[in-house]
Scaffold this motif. Sequence first.
Motif, PDB file in Angstrom:
ATOM      1  N   GLU A   1      -6.151  -5.524  -4.773  1.00 50.08           N
ATOM      2  CA  GLU A   1      -5.604  -6.780  -6.363  1.00 50.08           C
ATOM      3  C   GLU A   1      -4.223  -5.901  -7.057  1.00 50.08           C
ATOM      4  N   GLU A   2      -4.660  -4.199  -6.808  1.00 47.41           N
ATOM      5  CA  GLU A   2      -3.493  -3.055  -7.157  1.00 47.41           C
ATOM      6  C   GLU A   2      -2.499  -3.675  -6.113  1.00 47.41           C
ATOM      7  N   ARG A   3      -2.387  -3.749  -4.676  1.00 47.52           N
ATOM      8  CA  ARG A   3      -1.158  -4.291  -4.600  1.00 47.52           C
ATOM      9  C   ARG A   3      -0.396  -5.115  -4.715  1.00 47.52           C
ATOM     10  N   MET A   4      -1.248  -5.918  -5.376  1.00 45.99           N
ATOM     11  CA  MET A   4      -0.833  -7.522  -5.335  1.00 45.99           C
ATOM     12  C   MET A   4       0.621  -7.578  -6.586  1.00 45.99           C
ATOM     13  N   LYS A   5      -0.235  -6.253  -7.550  1.00 46.54           N
ATOM     14  CA  LYS A   5       1.024  -5.427  -9.092  1.00 46.54           C
ATOM     15  C   LYS A   5       2.152  -5.195  -8.713  1.00 46.54           C
ATOM     16  N   GLN A   6       1.970  -4.574  -7.094  1.00 44.32           N
ATOM     17  CA  GLN A   6       3.475  -4.286  -7.157  1.00 44.32           C
ATOM     18  C   GLN A   6       5.043  -4.653  -6.413  1.00 44.32           C
ATOM     19  N   PRO A   7       6.245  -4.807  -6.602  1.00 43.45           N
ATOM     20  CA  PRO A   7       7.044  -5.878  -6.643  1.00 43.45           C
ATOM     21  C   PRO A   7       7.195  -6.062  -4.907  1.00 43.45           C
ATOM     22  N   ASP A   8       6.990  -7.245  -5.300  1.00 49.05           N
ATOM     23  CA  ASP A   8       7.979  -8.180  -3.640  1.00 49.05           C
ATOM     24  C   ASP A   8       6.241  -7.785  -2.826  1.00 49.05           C
ATOM     25  N   TYR A   9       5.503  -8.024  -3.385  1.00 53.34           N
ATOM     26  CA  TYR A   9       3.763  -7.752  -2.178  1.00 53.34           C
ATOM     27  C   TYR A   9       3.781  -9.406  -1.506  1.00 53.34           C
TER      28      TYR A   9
END
Length: 589
Positions: A344-352
Motif C-alpha cells: 500500500e505504501e509503495r502504491m502511493k509512490q510516483p509511477d509504481y
Amino acid sequence: MKTNLSKLQTVLKENKITYYLIPSEDPHQSEYVDDSFKFREYISGFTGSAGTLLVSPRDCWLWTDGRYFTQAEEQIDSSHIQLMRQGVDGVPTVLEFLDEHLKPDDILGTNGLYLSANYGKKLARTAKKHKAVFQTKYRFVEEMWADRPALTKNSVYLHDLKFAGEDFPSKLSKIRERMKEEGANGYFLSSLPDIAWLFNLRGDDIKCTPVFYSYVWISEDKCFLFVRENCLSATVIPYLKDHGVIIMDYAEATSFVEEQHGTVMLDPDCVNYLHYQQLFKCKIIPLKNPTESLKAVKNETQIKNLRQYHIYDGAAMTKFIYWLKTKIGTTPMTELSVSRKLEEERMKQPDYMGPSFDTICAYKEHAAMMHYQATEESDVPLKPEGMLLIDSGAQYPGGTTDVTRTFILGPISEEEKKSYTLVCKSMLLLADVKFLAGCRGSNLDIIAREPLWECGLDYRCGTGHGVGYFLGVHEGPNAFRWRSNPENLDAVLLPGMVTTDEPGVYVPGKYGIRTENMLLCRKQRQNEYGSFLEFEPLTLVPIDLDGIDFSLLSEKEKRLLSQYQQKVYDAISPYLTEDETAWLKQQLC
C-alpha cells in the motif's frame, strides 16, 4: 489416489524411460517463469525458483541450492523424493549423478525446449559416454497436466526514452558492430530481458518481471521480432515498423531458425537445446549475449532515474517501518497483512508498476528459509518480540529496486543480536570498499564474509547479484560470490553496474537475518597506480539500530553506519510527515 509423481513414474515405466529430467526453466531459460511452465513444481510440490528434478520409474531426486534447502525439506515428500543439497560436499551434481548411474541402452529423456544448449550438449556427451540414449522429444508432464494454465498473454508497451536513455537504433547498431567483429551474418536472441532492453519495450508476461515472450533474429540488414499475435499495443506496431522491424508470430520461430544457414551468433546458455539443434545448417559462434553486458552498464539517464526512484522507494519503506515499529503490539499484524501494508505504501509512490518479486515477509524461524513465502496456511501473527525479515522490491519505469531489512520487534537473544550486528558489519564493509578497475565480484566477496567467517558463520548463497533496469531483479553478468566458476565467470565490475550487497545468517528452526542494499559502481580516482572504483548505495532505507551491539563495531564501522543513516535521513526526510521525520531522526547514531 495417485500423486502426480507416481503417475509420471507409471508413464516412464510404460515407455521404458530410465531417467526423466525436469528443469525449472521456460524456452528462454528465464529464472522466473509463467505458471504454464512450472512442470517441476507440478510433479514435486517444491515451489522455489531454482531446482532440477530427476525421475526414474521407482525413484526421484530434487537438486536445489542453499537458498532453498529448508523450504524444499518442508515442501517435498521425503519418502518419495530425495533432496540433493547442491553445493554441499559429497553431493554430486545432476551430471555427476548421471555419469555414475547411466548404463548402456538406458534412456535419458527430457523436453529440449527447457534445457539450455550448453546443458543439453553436456547431457548428450554424458549419455554417449555410457552408450545410453538421450532423447529430447518427450512431453510427458505436458500431456498428463490436464488443467495446465494457459500461457499468460498481456500487452507489450513502449519504455519511454526519458527512462531508457538510449534509443533502439543506437542499440541495434552496437549489436551489428559486434556481429561484424565476430564474422556473423546472423544473431539469434532468446533472452527475454535482453529483448525488452534492446527494443525499449516492456510487457507483463512473467509475474513481477516486465518482459514478454519473444525471439529475435538480426541479420546484416533485417531485424525479425517473433511475438505472440495481438499482444502489441497500438503504439508499438507503428514504432516497430518505423524502425524497419519485421513482426512475425511467436510460433513461427521454430520453423524460421530451421531454415537458416550461414554463420550465426548466439548465447548457448540462453538459447534452448531444441532451437540449437535446429540450426544444424549454420556455423554457430557461441558467446555471451552482447546485449547482457551492454544493458548491465547503466547510462547517465538511467543512473539519474535510479537515484530518484530509490528515494521514492525509500520513502515508502521508511513510512512502512515507522508504522511497523510504532504499532507492533497494539495493532494486529500477520506476515501477510504486513506485506499488504508495505505494498500500500509503495502504491502511493510516483509511477509504481508493481513488485519486482514476491515479497518475503518472514517472522522468527520462518526467516531461516531464505525464500520463504507466507501463505494462508503458514501465516502467523506478529508479536512484540523476536525479528521480522522483509525482502521486497518494486518496479518503476525509472528502475528496479530490491531491499532487505530485518526488524527487531521486541526482545531478542544475545546470539541473535550478535548475528544481526555481524550481518550489518558485512554489508557496510563491502559497500565501502575501494578497488582497482579489473576486479570482479568474486575478488571482493570475502570482504563481506570475513566478519562472519571469523565467527564460524556463513550463508549458502552469493553475496549479491546484478539488477536490471525496469527488468529482472536478478540479472548478470555482475555478481558477488566467492566460488569462481571458470565456465561462467562473473563479470569485471564497471562503472554503471548495479549489484546487491546482501549477506545474512540463517539458523534453521530459530531465525534468519539479512540486510541488503543495492550498490552502484562508480569511478573513485585515477592516479599512477591505475583507476580506482567504489560503490554508491542506491538503497535509502534506515537500518534498525535496535539490533546493533555497538561493542562489536570498530570505530570505522560505527562511522560507516552513522554516515549511512545520515544519508538516508537527508534524502528521505523531505518526503515524510512531521512524526515520521522525528522518528527517523532518532535512527541517527
